[in-house]
Write a protein that holds these residues in place. Structure first.
Motif, PDB file in Angstrom:
ATOM      1  N   ASN A 237       0.791  -1.228   0.130  1.00 36.62           N
ATOM      2  CA  ASN A 237      -0.148   0.037  -0.168  1.00 36.62           C
ATOM      3  C   ASN A 237       0.874   1.200  -0.085  1.00 36.62           C
ATOM      4  O   ASN A 237       0.691   1.993   0.805  1.00 36.62           O
ATOM      5  CB  ASN A 237      -0.989  -0.023   1.083  1.00 36.62           C
ATOM      6  CG  ASN A 237      -1.815  -1.222   1.034  1.00 36.62           C
ATOM      7  OD1 ASN A 237      -2.829  -1.374   0.041  1.00 36.62           O
ATOM      8  ND2 ASN A 237      -2.308  -1.778   2.249  1.00 36.62           N
ATOM      9  N   PRO A 238       1.625   1.521  -1.088  1.00 39.18           N
ATOM     10  CA  PRO A 238       2.736   2.775  -1.100  1.00 39.18           C
ATOM     11  C   PRO A 238       1.425   4.031  -1.352  1.00 39.18           C
ATOM     12  O   PRO A 238       0.380   3.945  -1.564  1.00 39.18           O
ATOM     13  CB  PRO A 238       3.253   2.594  -2.321  1.00 39.18           C
ATOM     14  CG  PRO A 238       2.534   1.635  -3.165  1.00 39.18           C
ATOM     15  CD  PRO A 238       1.724   0.784  -2.313  1.00 39.18           C
ATOM     16  N   GLU A 239       2.306   5.044  -0.623  1.00 39.24           N
ATOM     17  CA  GLU A 239       1.501   6.335  -0.780  1.00 39.24           C
ATOM     18  C   GLU A 239       1.013   6.718  -2.331  1.00 39.24           C
ATOM     19  O   GLU A 239       0.055   7.141  -2.311  1.00 39.24           O
ATOM     20  CB  GLU A 239       2.224   7.458  -0.111  1.00 39.24           C
ATOM     21  CG  GLU A 239       2.352   7.319   1.538  1.00 39.24           C
ATOM     22  CD  GLU A 239       3.092   8.254   2.296  1.00 39.24           C
ATOM     23  OE1 GLU A 239       3.322   9.400   1.386  1.00 39.24           O
ATOM     24  OE2 GLU A 239       3.393   8.114   3.220  1.00 39.24           O
ATOM     25  N   ASP A 240       2.034   6.624  -3.158  1.00 34.28           N
ATOM     26  CA  ASP A 240       1.980   7.128  -4.557  1.00 34.28           C
ATOM     27  C   ASP A 240       1.439   5.597  -5.139  1.00 34.28           C
ATOM     28  O   ASP A 240       2.328   4.971  -5.686  1.00 34.28           O
ATOM     29  CB  ASP A 240       3.170   7.478  -5.141  1.00 34.28           C
ATOM     30  CG  ASP A 240       3.660   8.831  -4.362  1.00 34.28           C
ATOM     31  OD1 ASP A 240       2.681   9.517  -4.015  1.00 34.28           O
ATOM     32  OD2 ASP A 240       4.745   8.994  -4.354  1.00 34.28           O
ATOM     33  N   LYS A 241      -0.037   5.668  -5.421  1.00 27.10           N
ATOM     34  CA  LYS A 241      -0.378   4.599  -6.268  1.00 27.10           C
ATOM     35  C   LYS A 241      -0.179   4.656  -7.771  1.00 27.10           C
ATOM     36  O   LYS A 241      -0.045   5.710  -8.230  1.00 27.10           O
ATOM     37  CB  LYS A 241      -2.033   4.518  -6.066  1.00 27.10           C
ATOM     38  CG  LYS A 241      -2.711   4.253  -4.579  1.00 27.10           C
ATOM     39  CD  LYS A 241      -2.147   2.766  -3.996  1.00 27.10           C
ATOM     40  CE  LYS A 241      -2.929   2.421  -2.829  1.00 27.10           C
ATOM     41  NZ  LYS A 241      -2.423   3.144  -1.739  1.00 27.10           N
ATOM     42  N   THR A 242      -0.011   3.573  -8.470  1.00 28.34           N
ATOM     43  CA  THR A 242       0.124   3.250  -9.853  1.00 28.34           C
ATOM     44  C   THR A 242      -1.331   2.765 -10.301  1.00 28.34           C
ATOM     45  O   THR A 242      -1.993   1.982 -10.029  1.00 28.34           O
ATOM     46  CB  THR A 242       1.137   2.413 -10.207  1.00 28.34           C
ATOM     47  OG1 THR A 242       2.587   2.892  -9.474  1.00 28.34           O
ATOM     48  CG2 THR A 242       1.646   2.132 -11.539  1.00 28.34           C
ATOM     49  N   ASN A 243      -1.693   3.398 -11.562  1.00 27.49           N
ATOM     50  CA  ASN A 243      -2.504   2.869 -12.374  1.00 27.49           C
ATOM     51  C   ASN A 243      -2.227   1.682 -12.972  1.00 27.49           C
ATOM     52  O   ASN A 243      -1.266   1.553 -13.984  1.00 27.49           O
ATOM     53  CB  ASN A 243      -3.162   3.875 -13.518  1.00 27.49           C
ATOM     54  CG  ASN A 243      -3.742   5.140 -12.688  1.00 27.49           C
ATOM     55  OD1 ASN A 243      -4.445   5.196 -11.877  1.00 27.49           O
ATOM     56  ND2 ASN A 243      -3.460   6.379 -13.399  1.00 27.49           N
ATOM     57  N   ILE A 244      -2.890   0.611 -12.681  1.00 23.02           N
ATOM     58  CA  ILE A 244      -2.639  -0.896 -13.378  1.00 23.02           C
ATOM     59  C   ILE A 244      -3.520  -0.825 -14.347  1.00 23.02           C
ATOM     60  O   ILE A 244      -4.466  -1.473 -14.285  1.00 23.02           O
ATOM     61  CB  ILE A 244      -2.598  -1.746 -12.061  1.00 23.02           C
ATOM     62  CG1 ILE A 244      -1.615  -1.521 -11.067  1.00 23.02           C
ATOM     63  CG2 ILE A 244      -2.389  -3.221 -12.719  1.00 23.02           C
ATOM     64  CD1 ILE A 244      -1.761  -2.474  -9.881  1.00 23.02           C
ATOM     65  N   GLU A 245      -3.044  -0.627 -15.468  1.00 24.28           N
ATOM     66  CA  GLU A 245      -4.033  -0.647 -16.661  1.00 24.28           C
ATOM     67  C   GLU A 245      -3.373  -1.194 -17.905  1.00 24.28           C
ATOM     68  O   GLU A 245      -2.064  -1.182 -17.960  1.00 24.28           O
ATOM     69  CB  GLU A 245      -4.292   0.831 -17.187  1.00 24.28           C
ATOM     70  CG  GLU A 245      -5.211   1.795 -16.227  1.00 24.28           C
ATOM     71  CD  GLU A 245      -5.779   2.956 -16.700  1.00 24.28           C
ATOM     72  OE1 GLU A 245      -4.917   3.569 -17.717  1.00 24.28           O
ATOM     73  OE2 GLU A 245      -6.451   3.680 -16.119  1.00 24.28           O
ATOM     74  N   ALA A 246      -4.103  -1.992 -18.703  1.00 31.75           N
ATOM     75  CA  ALA A 246      -3.739  -2.891 -19.775  1.00 31.75           C
ATOM     76  C   ALA A 246      -2.977  -1.705 -20.855  1.00 31.75           C
ATOM     77  O   ALA A 246      -3.592  -0.695 -21.202  1.00 31.75           O
ATOM     78  CB  ALA A 246      -4.530  -3.649 -20.617  1.00 31.75           C
ATOM     79  N   PRO A 247      -1.998  -1.826 -21.397  1.00 33.52           N
ATOM     80  CA  PRO A 247      -1.429  -1.111 -22.415  1.00 33.52           C
ATOM     81  C   PRO A 247      -2.187  -1.142 -23.710  1.00 33.52           C
ATOM     82  O   PRO A 247      -2.916  -2.109 -24.100  1.00 33.52           O
ATOM     83  CB  PRO A 247       0.215  -1.522 -22.709  1.00 33.52           C
ATOM     84  CG  PRO A 247      -0.015  -3.080 -22.446  1.00 33.52           C
ATOM     85  CD  PRO A 247      -0.773  -3.021 -21.178  1.00 33.52           C
ATOM     86  N   ARG A 248      -2.118  -0.168 -24.683  1.00 32.18           N
ATOM     87  CA  ARG A 248      -2.934  -0.276 -25.896  1.00 32.18           C
ATOM     88  C   ARG A 248      -2.126   0.085 -27.115  1.00 32.18           C
ATOM     89  O   ARG A 248      -2.635  -0.301 -28.225  1.00 32.18           O
ATOM     90  CB  ARG A 248      -4.127   0.887 -25.652  1.00 32.18           C
ATOM     91  CG  ARG A 248      -5.008   0.688 -24.505  1.00 32.18           C
ATOM     92  CD  ARG A 248      -6.154   1.785 -24.464  1.00 32.18           C
ATOM     93  NE  ARG A 248      -6.754   1.764 -23.271  1.00 32.18           N
ATOM     94  CZ  ARG A 248      -7.836   2.590 -22.851  1.00 32.18           C
ATOM     95  NH1 ARG A 248      -7.938   3.657 -23.536  1.00 32.18           N
ATOM     96  NH2 ARG A 248      -8.565   2.261 -21.750  1.00 32.18           N
ATOM     97  N   LYS A 249      -0.942   0.695 -26.927  1.00 36.59           N
ATOM     98  CA  LYS A 249      -0.381   0.990 -28.136  1.00 36.59           C
ATOM     99  C   LYS A 249       0.379  -0.340 -28.844  1.00 36.59           C
ATOM    100  O   LYS A 249       0.931  -1.152 -28.033  1.00 36.59           O
ATOM    101  CB  LYS A 249       0.705   2.000 -27.962  1.00 36.59           C
ATOM    102  CG  LYS A 249       0.014   3.315 -27.241  1.00 36.59           C
ATOM    103  CD  LYS A 249       1.385   4.426 -27.136  1.00 36.59           C
ATOM    104  CE  LYS A 249       0.794   5.681 -26.729  1.00 36.59           C
ATOM    105  NZ  LYS A 249       1.606   6.689 -26.375  1.00 36.59           N
TER     106      LYS A 249
END
Length: 279
Positions: A237-249
């Motif tokens: 649970n880091p303070e700076d969250k990362t968007n875990i999203e599938a790449p599209r390019k």
């Protein structure tokens, strides 16, 4: 009975931790150091130990890397920590053609989406997650502060390293297109990779580095062929969250299609080089 006891411990740990996952915007980061031994094959048989050491040192930035796995309950992103290469000034343009790119995995949907750059062209490899038939054992050990359990499996080597290239694969592909040798290929044994993984039920998510998933706990250590992957740090649970999203390019292809593209290009390069040398 001992194995049953181990499974009950895993279940208890999962139940205890599941409340934490549901109670908050759960996310974690795991940092992995990867080390590979260079297989010099028949070429290495003609080299002195000093020459082998020199080659190993020259390719160190290709053989030793740091990766970051960012994960939540269902999905993860696994990518190289390129900041280290930037700081050291290390470059390996040739090696990048056959190295794993940024990888998105979704356990719930059984989906892999991986960015691959090959000779300046961007691909988005889209496929199912690697199917690994794990065998759980009763062996345990500590990896850092976490109690881990051992699992083993056998996976076809070409499936595990689909993004890489070998001249053997090119030869097999050409032989497959030759009707005279097709029958002999059918009886040829498939090269298998023995995998040993250590996972912790203390973090009951089915994620892991690279292609390795599907265990009842985060995978912290893997040994496969000449490569070892070891988790050096975990941040929950880091303070700076990362968007875990599938790449599209990138041009969307399957793993099989990508392999065929690489093999075709490498065959063209070999033929072009052979033609120049024959002049």
């Amino acid at each position: 009975m001992k194995l049953l006891g181990i499974k009950l411990k895993i279940l208890a740990a999962a139940c205890l931790f599941s409340g934490v996952i549901k109670a908050q915007d759960f996310q974690g980061k795991a940092y992995y150091a990867t080390k590979s031994k260079l297989d010099l094959g028949t070429w290495g048989a003609t080299m002195s130990e000093a020459q082998k050491k020199q080659v190993q040192e020259r390719l160190k930035n290709r053989l030793e890397k740091i990766y970051i796995l960012t994960f939540n309950k269902e999905a993860s992103i696994y990518e190289e920590d390129e900041k280290l290469d930037a700081i050291s000034g290390a470059t390996d343009s040739w090696g990048k053609n056959f190295a794993p790119g940024k990888q998105y995995k979704n356990i719930k949907t059984n989906t892999l989406k991986q960015n691959q750059e090959f000779y300046g062209k961007q691909f988005l490899v889209t496929d199912n997650l690697q199917d690994i038939n794990w065998t759980l054992t009763t062996d345990t050990k500590k990896v850092g502060q976490y109690t881990c359990m051992k699992a083993v499996a056998l996976v076809p080597t070409s499936d595990l390293y689909w993004y890489d290239f070998s001249w053997d694969r090119l030869r097999d592909n050409q032989a497959q297109n030759n009707s005279e040798t097709a029958d002999s290929l059918q009886t040829k044994s498939i090269k298998m990779s023995q995998i040993e993984a250590w996972y912790t039920p203390q973090i009951p998510v089915s994620h892991g580095p690279g292609a390795f998933t599907g265990l009842p706990g985060l995978i912290l250590e893997v040994s496969a062929d000449n490569t070892t992957i070891l988790c050096s740090k975990i941040v929950m649970n880091p303070e700076d969250k990362t968007n875990i999203e599938a790449p599209r390019k990138g041009t969307e292809v399957s793993k099989k299609d990508y392999q065929e593209i690489v093999i075709k290009k490498m065959a063209e390069m070999r033929n072009m080089y052979s033609g120049r040398r024959g002049r």
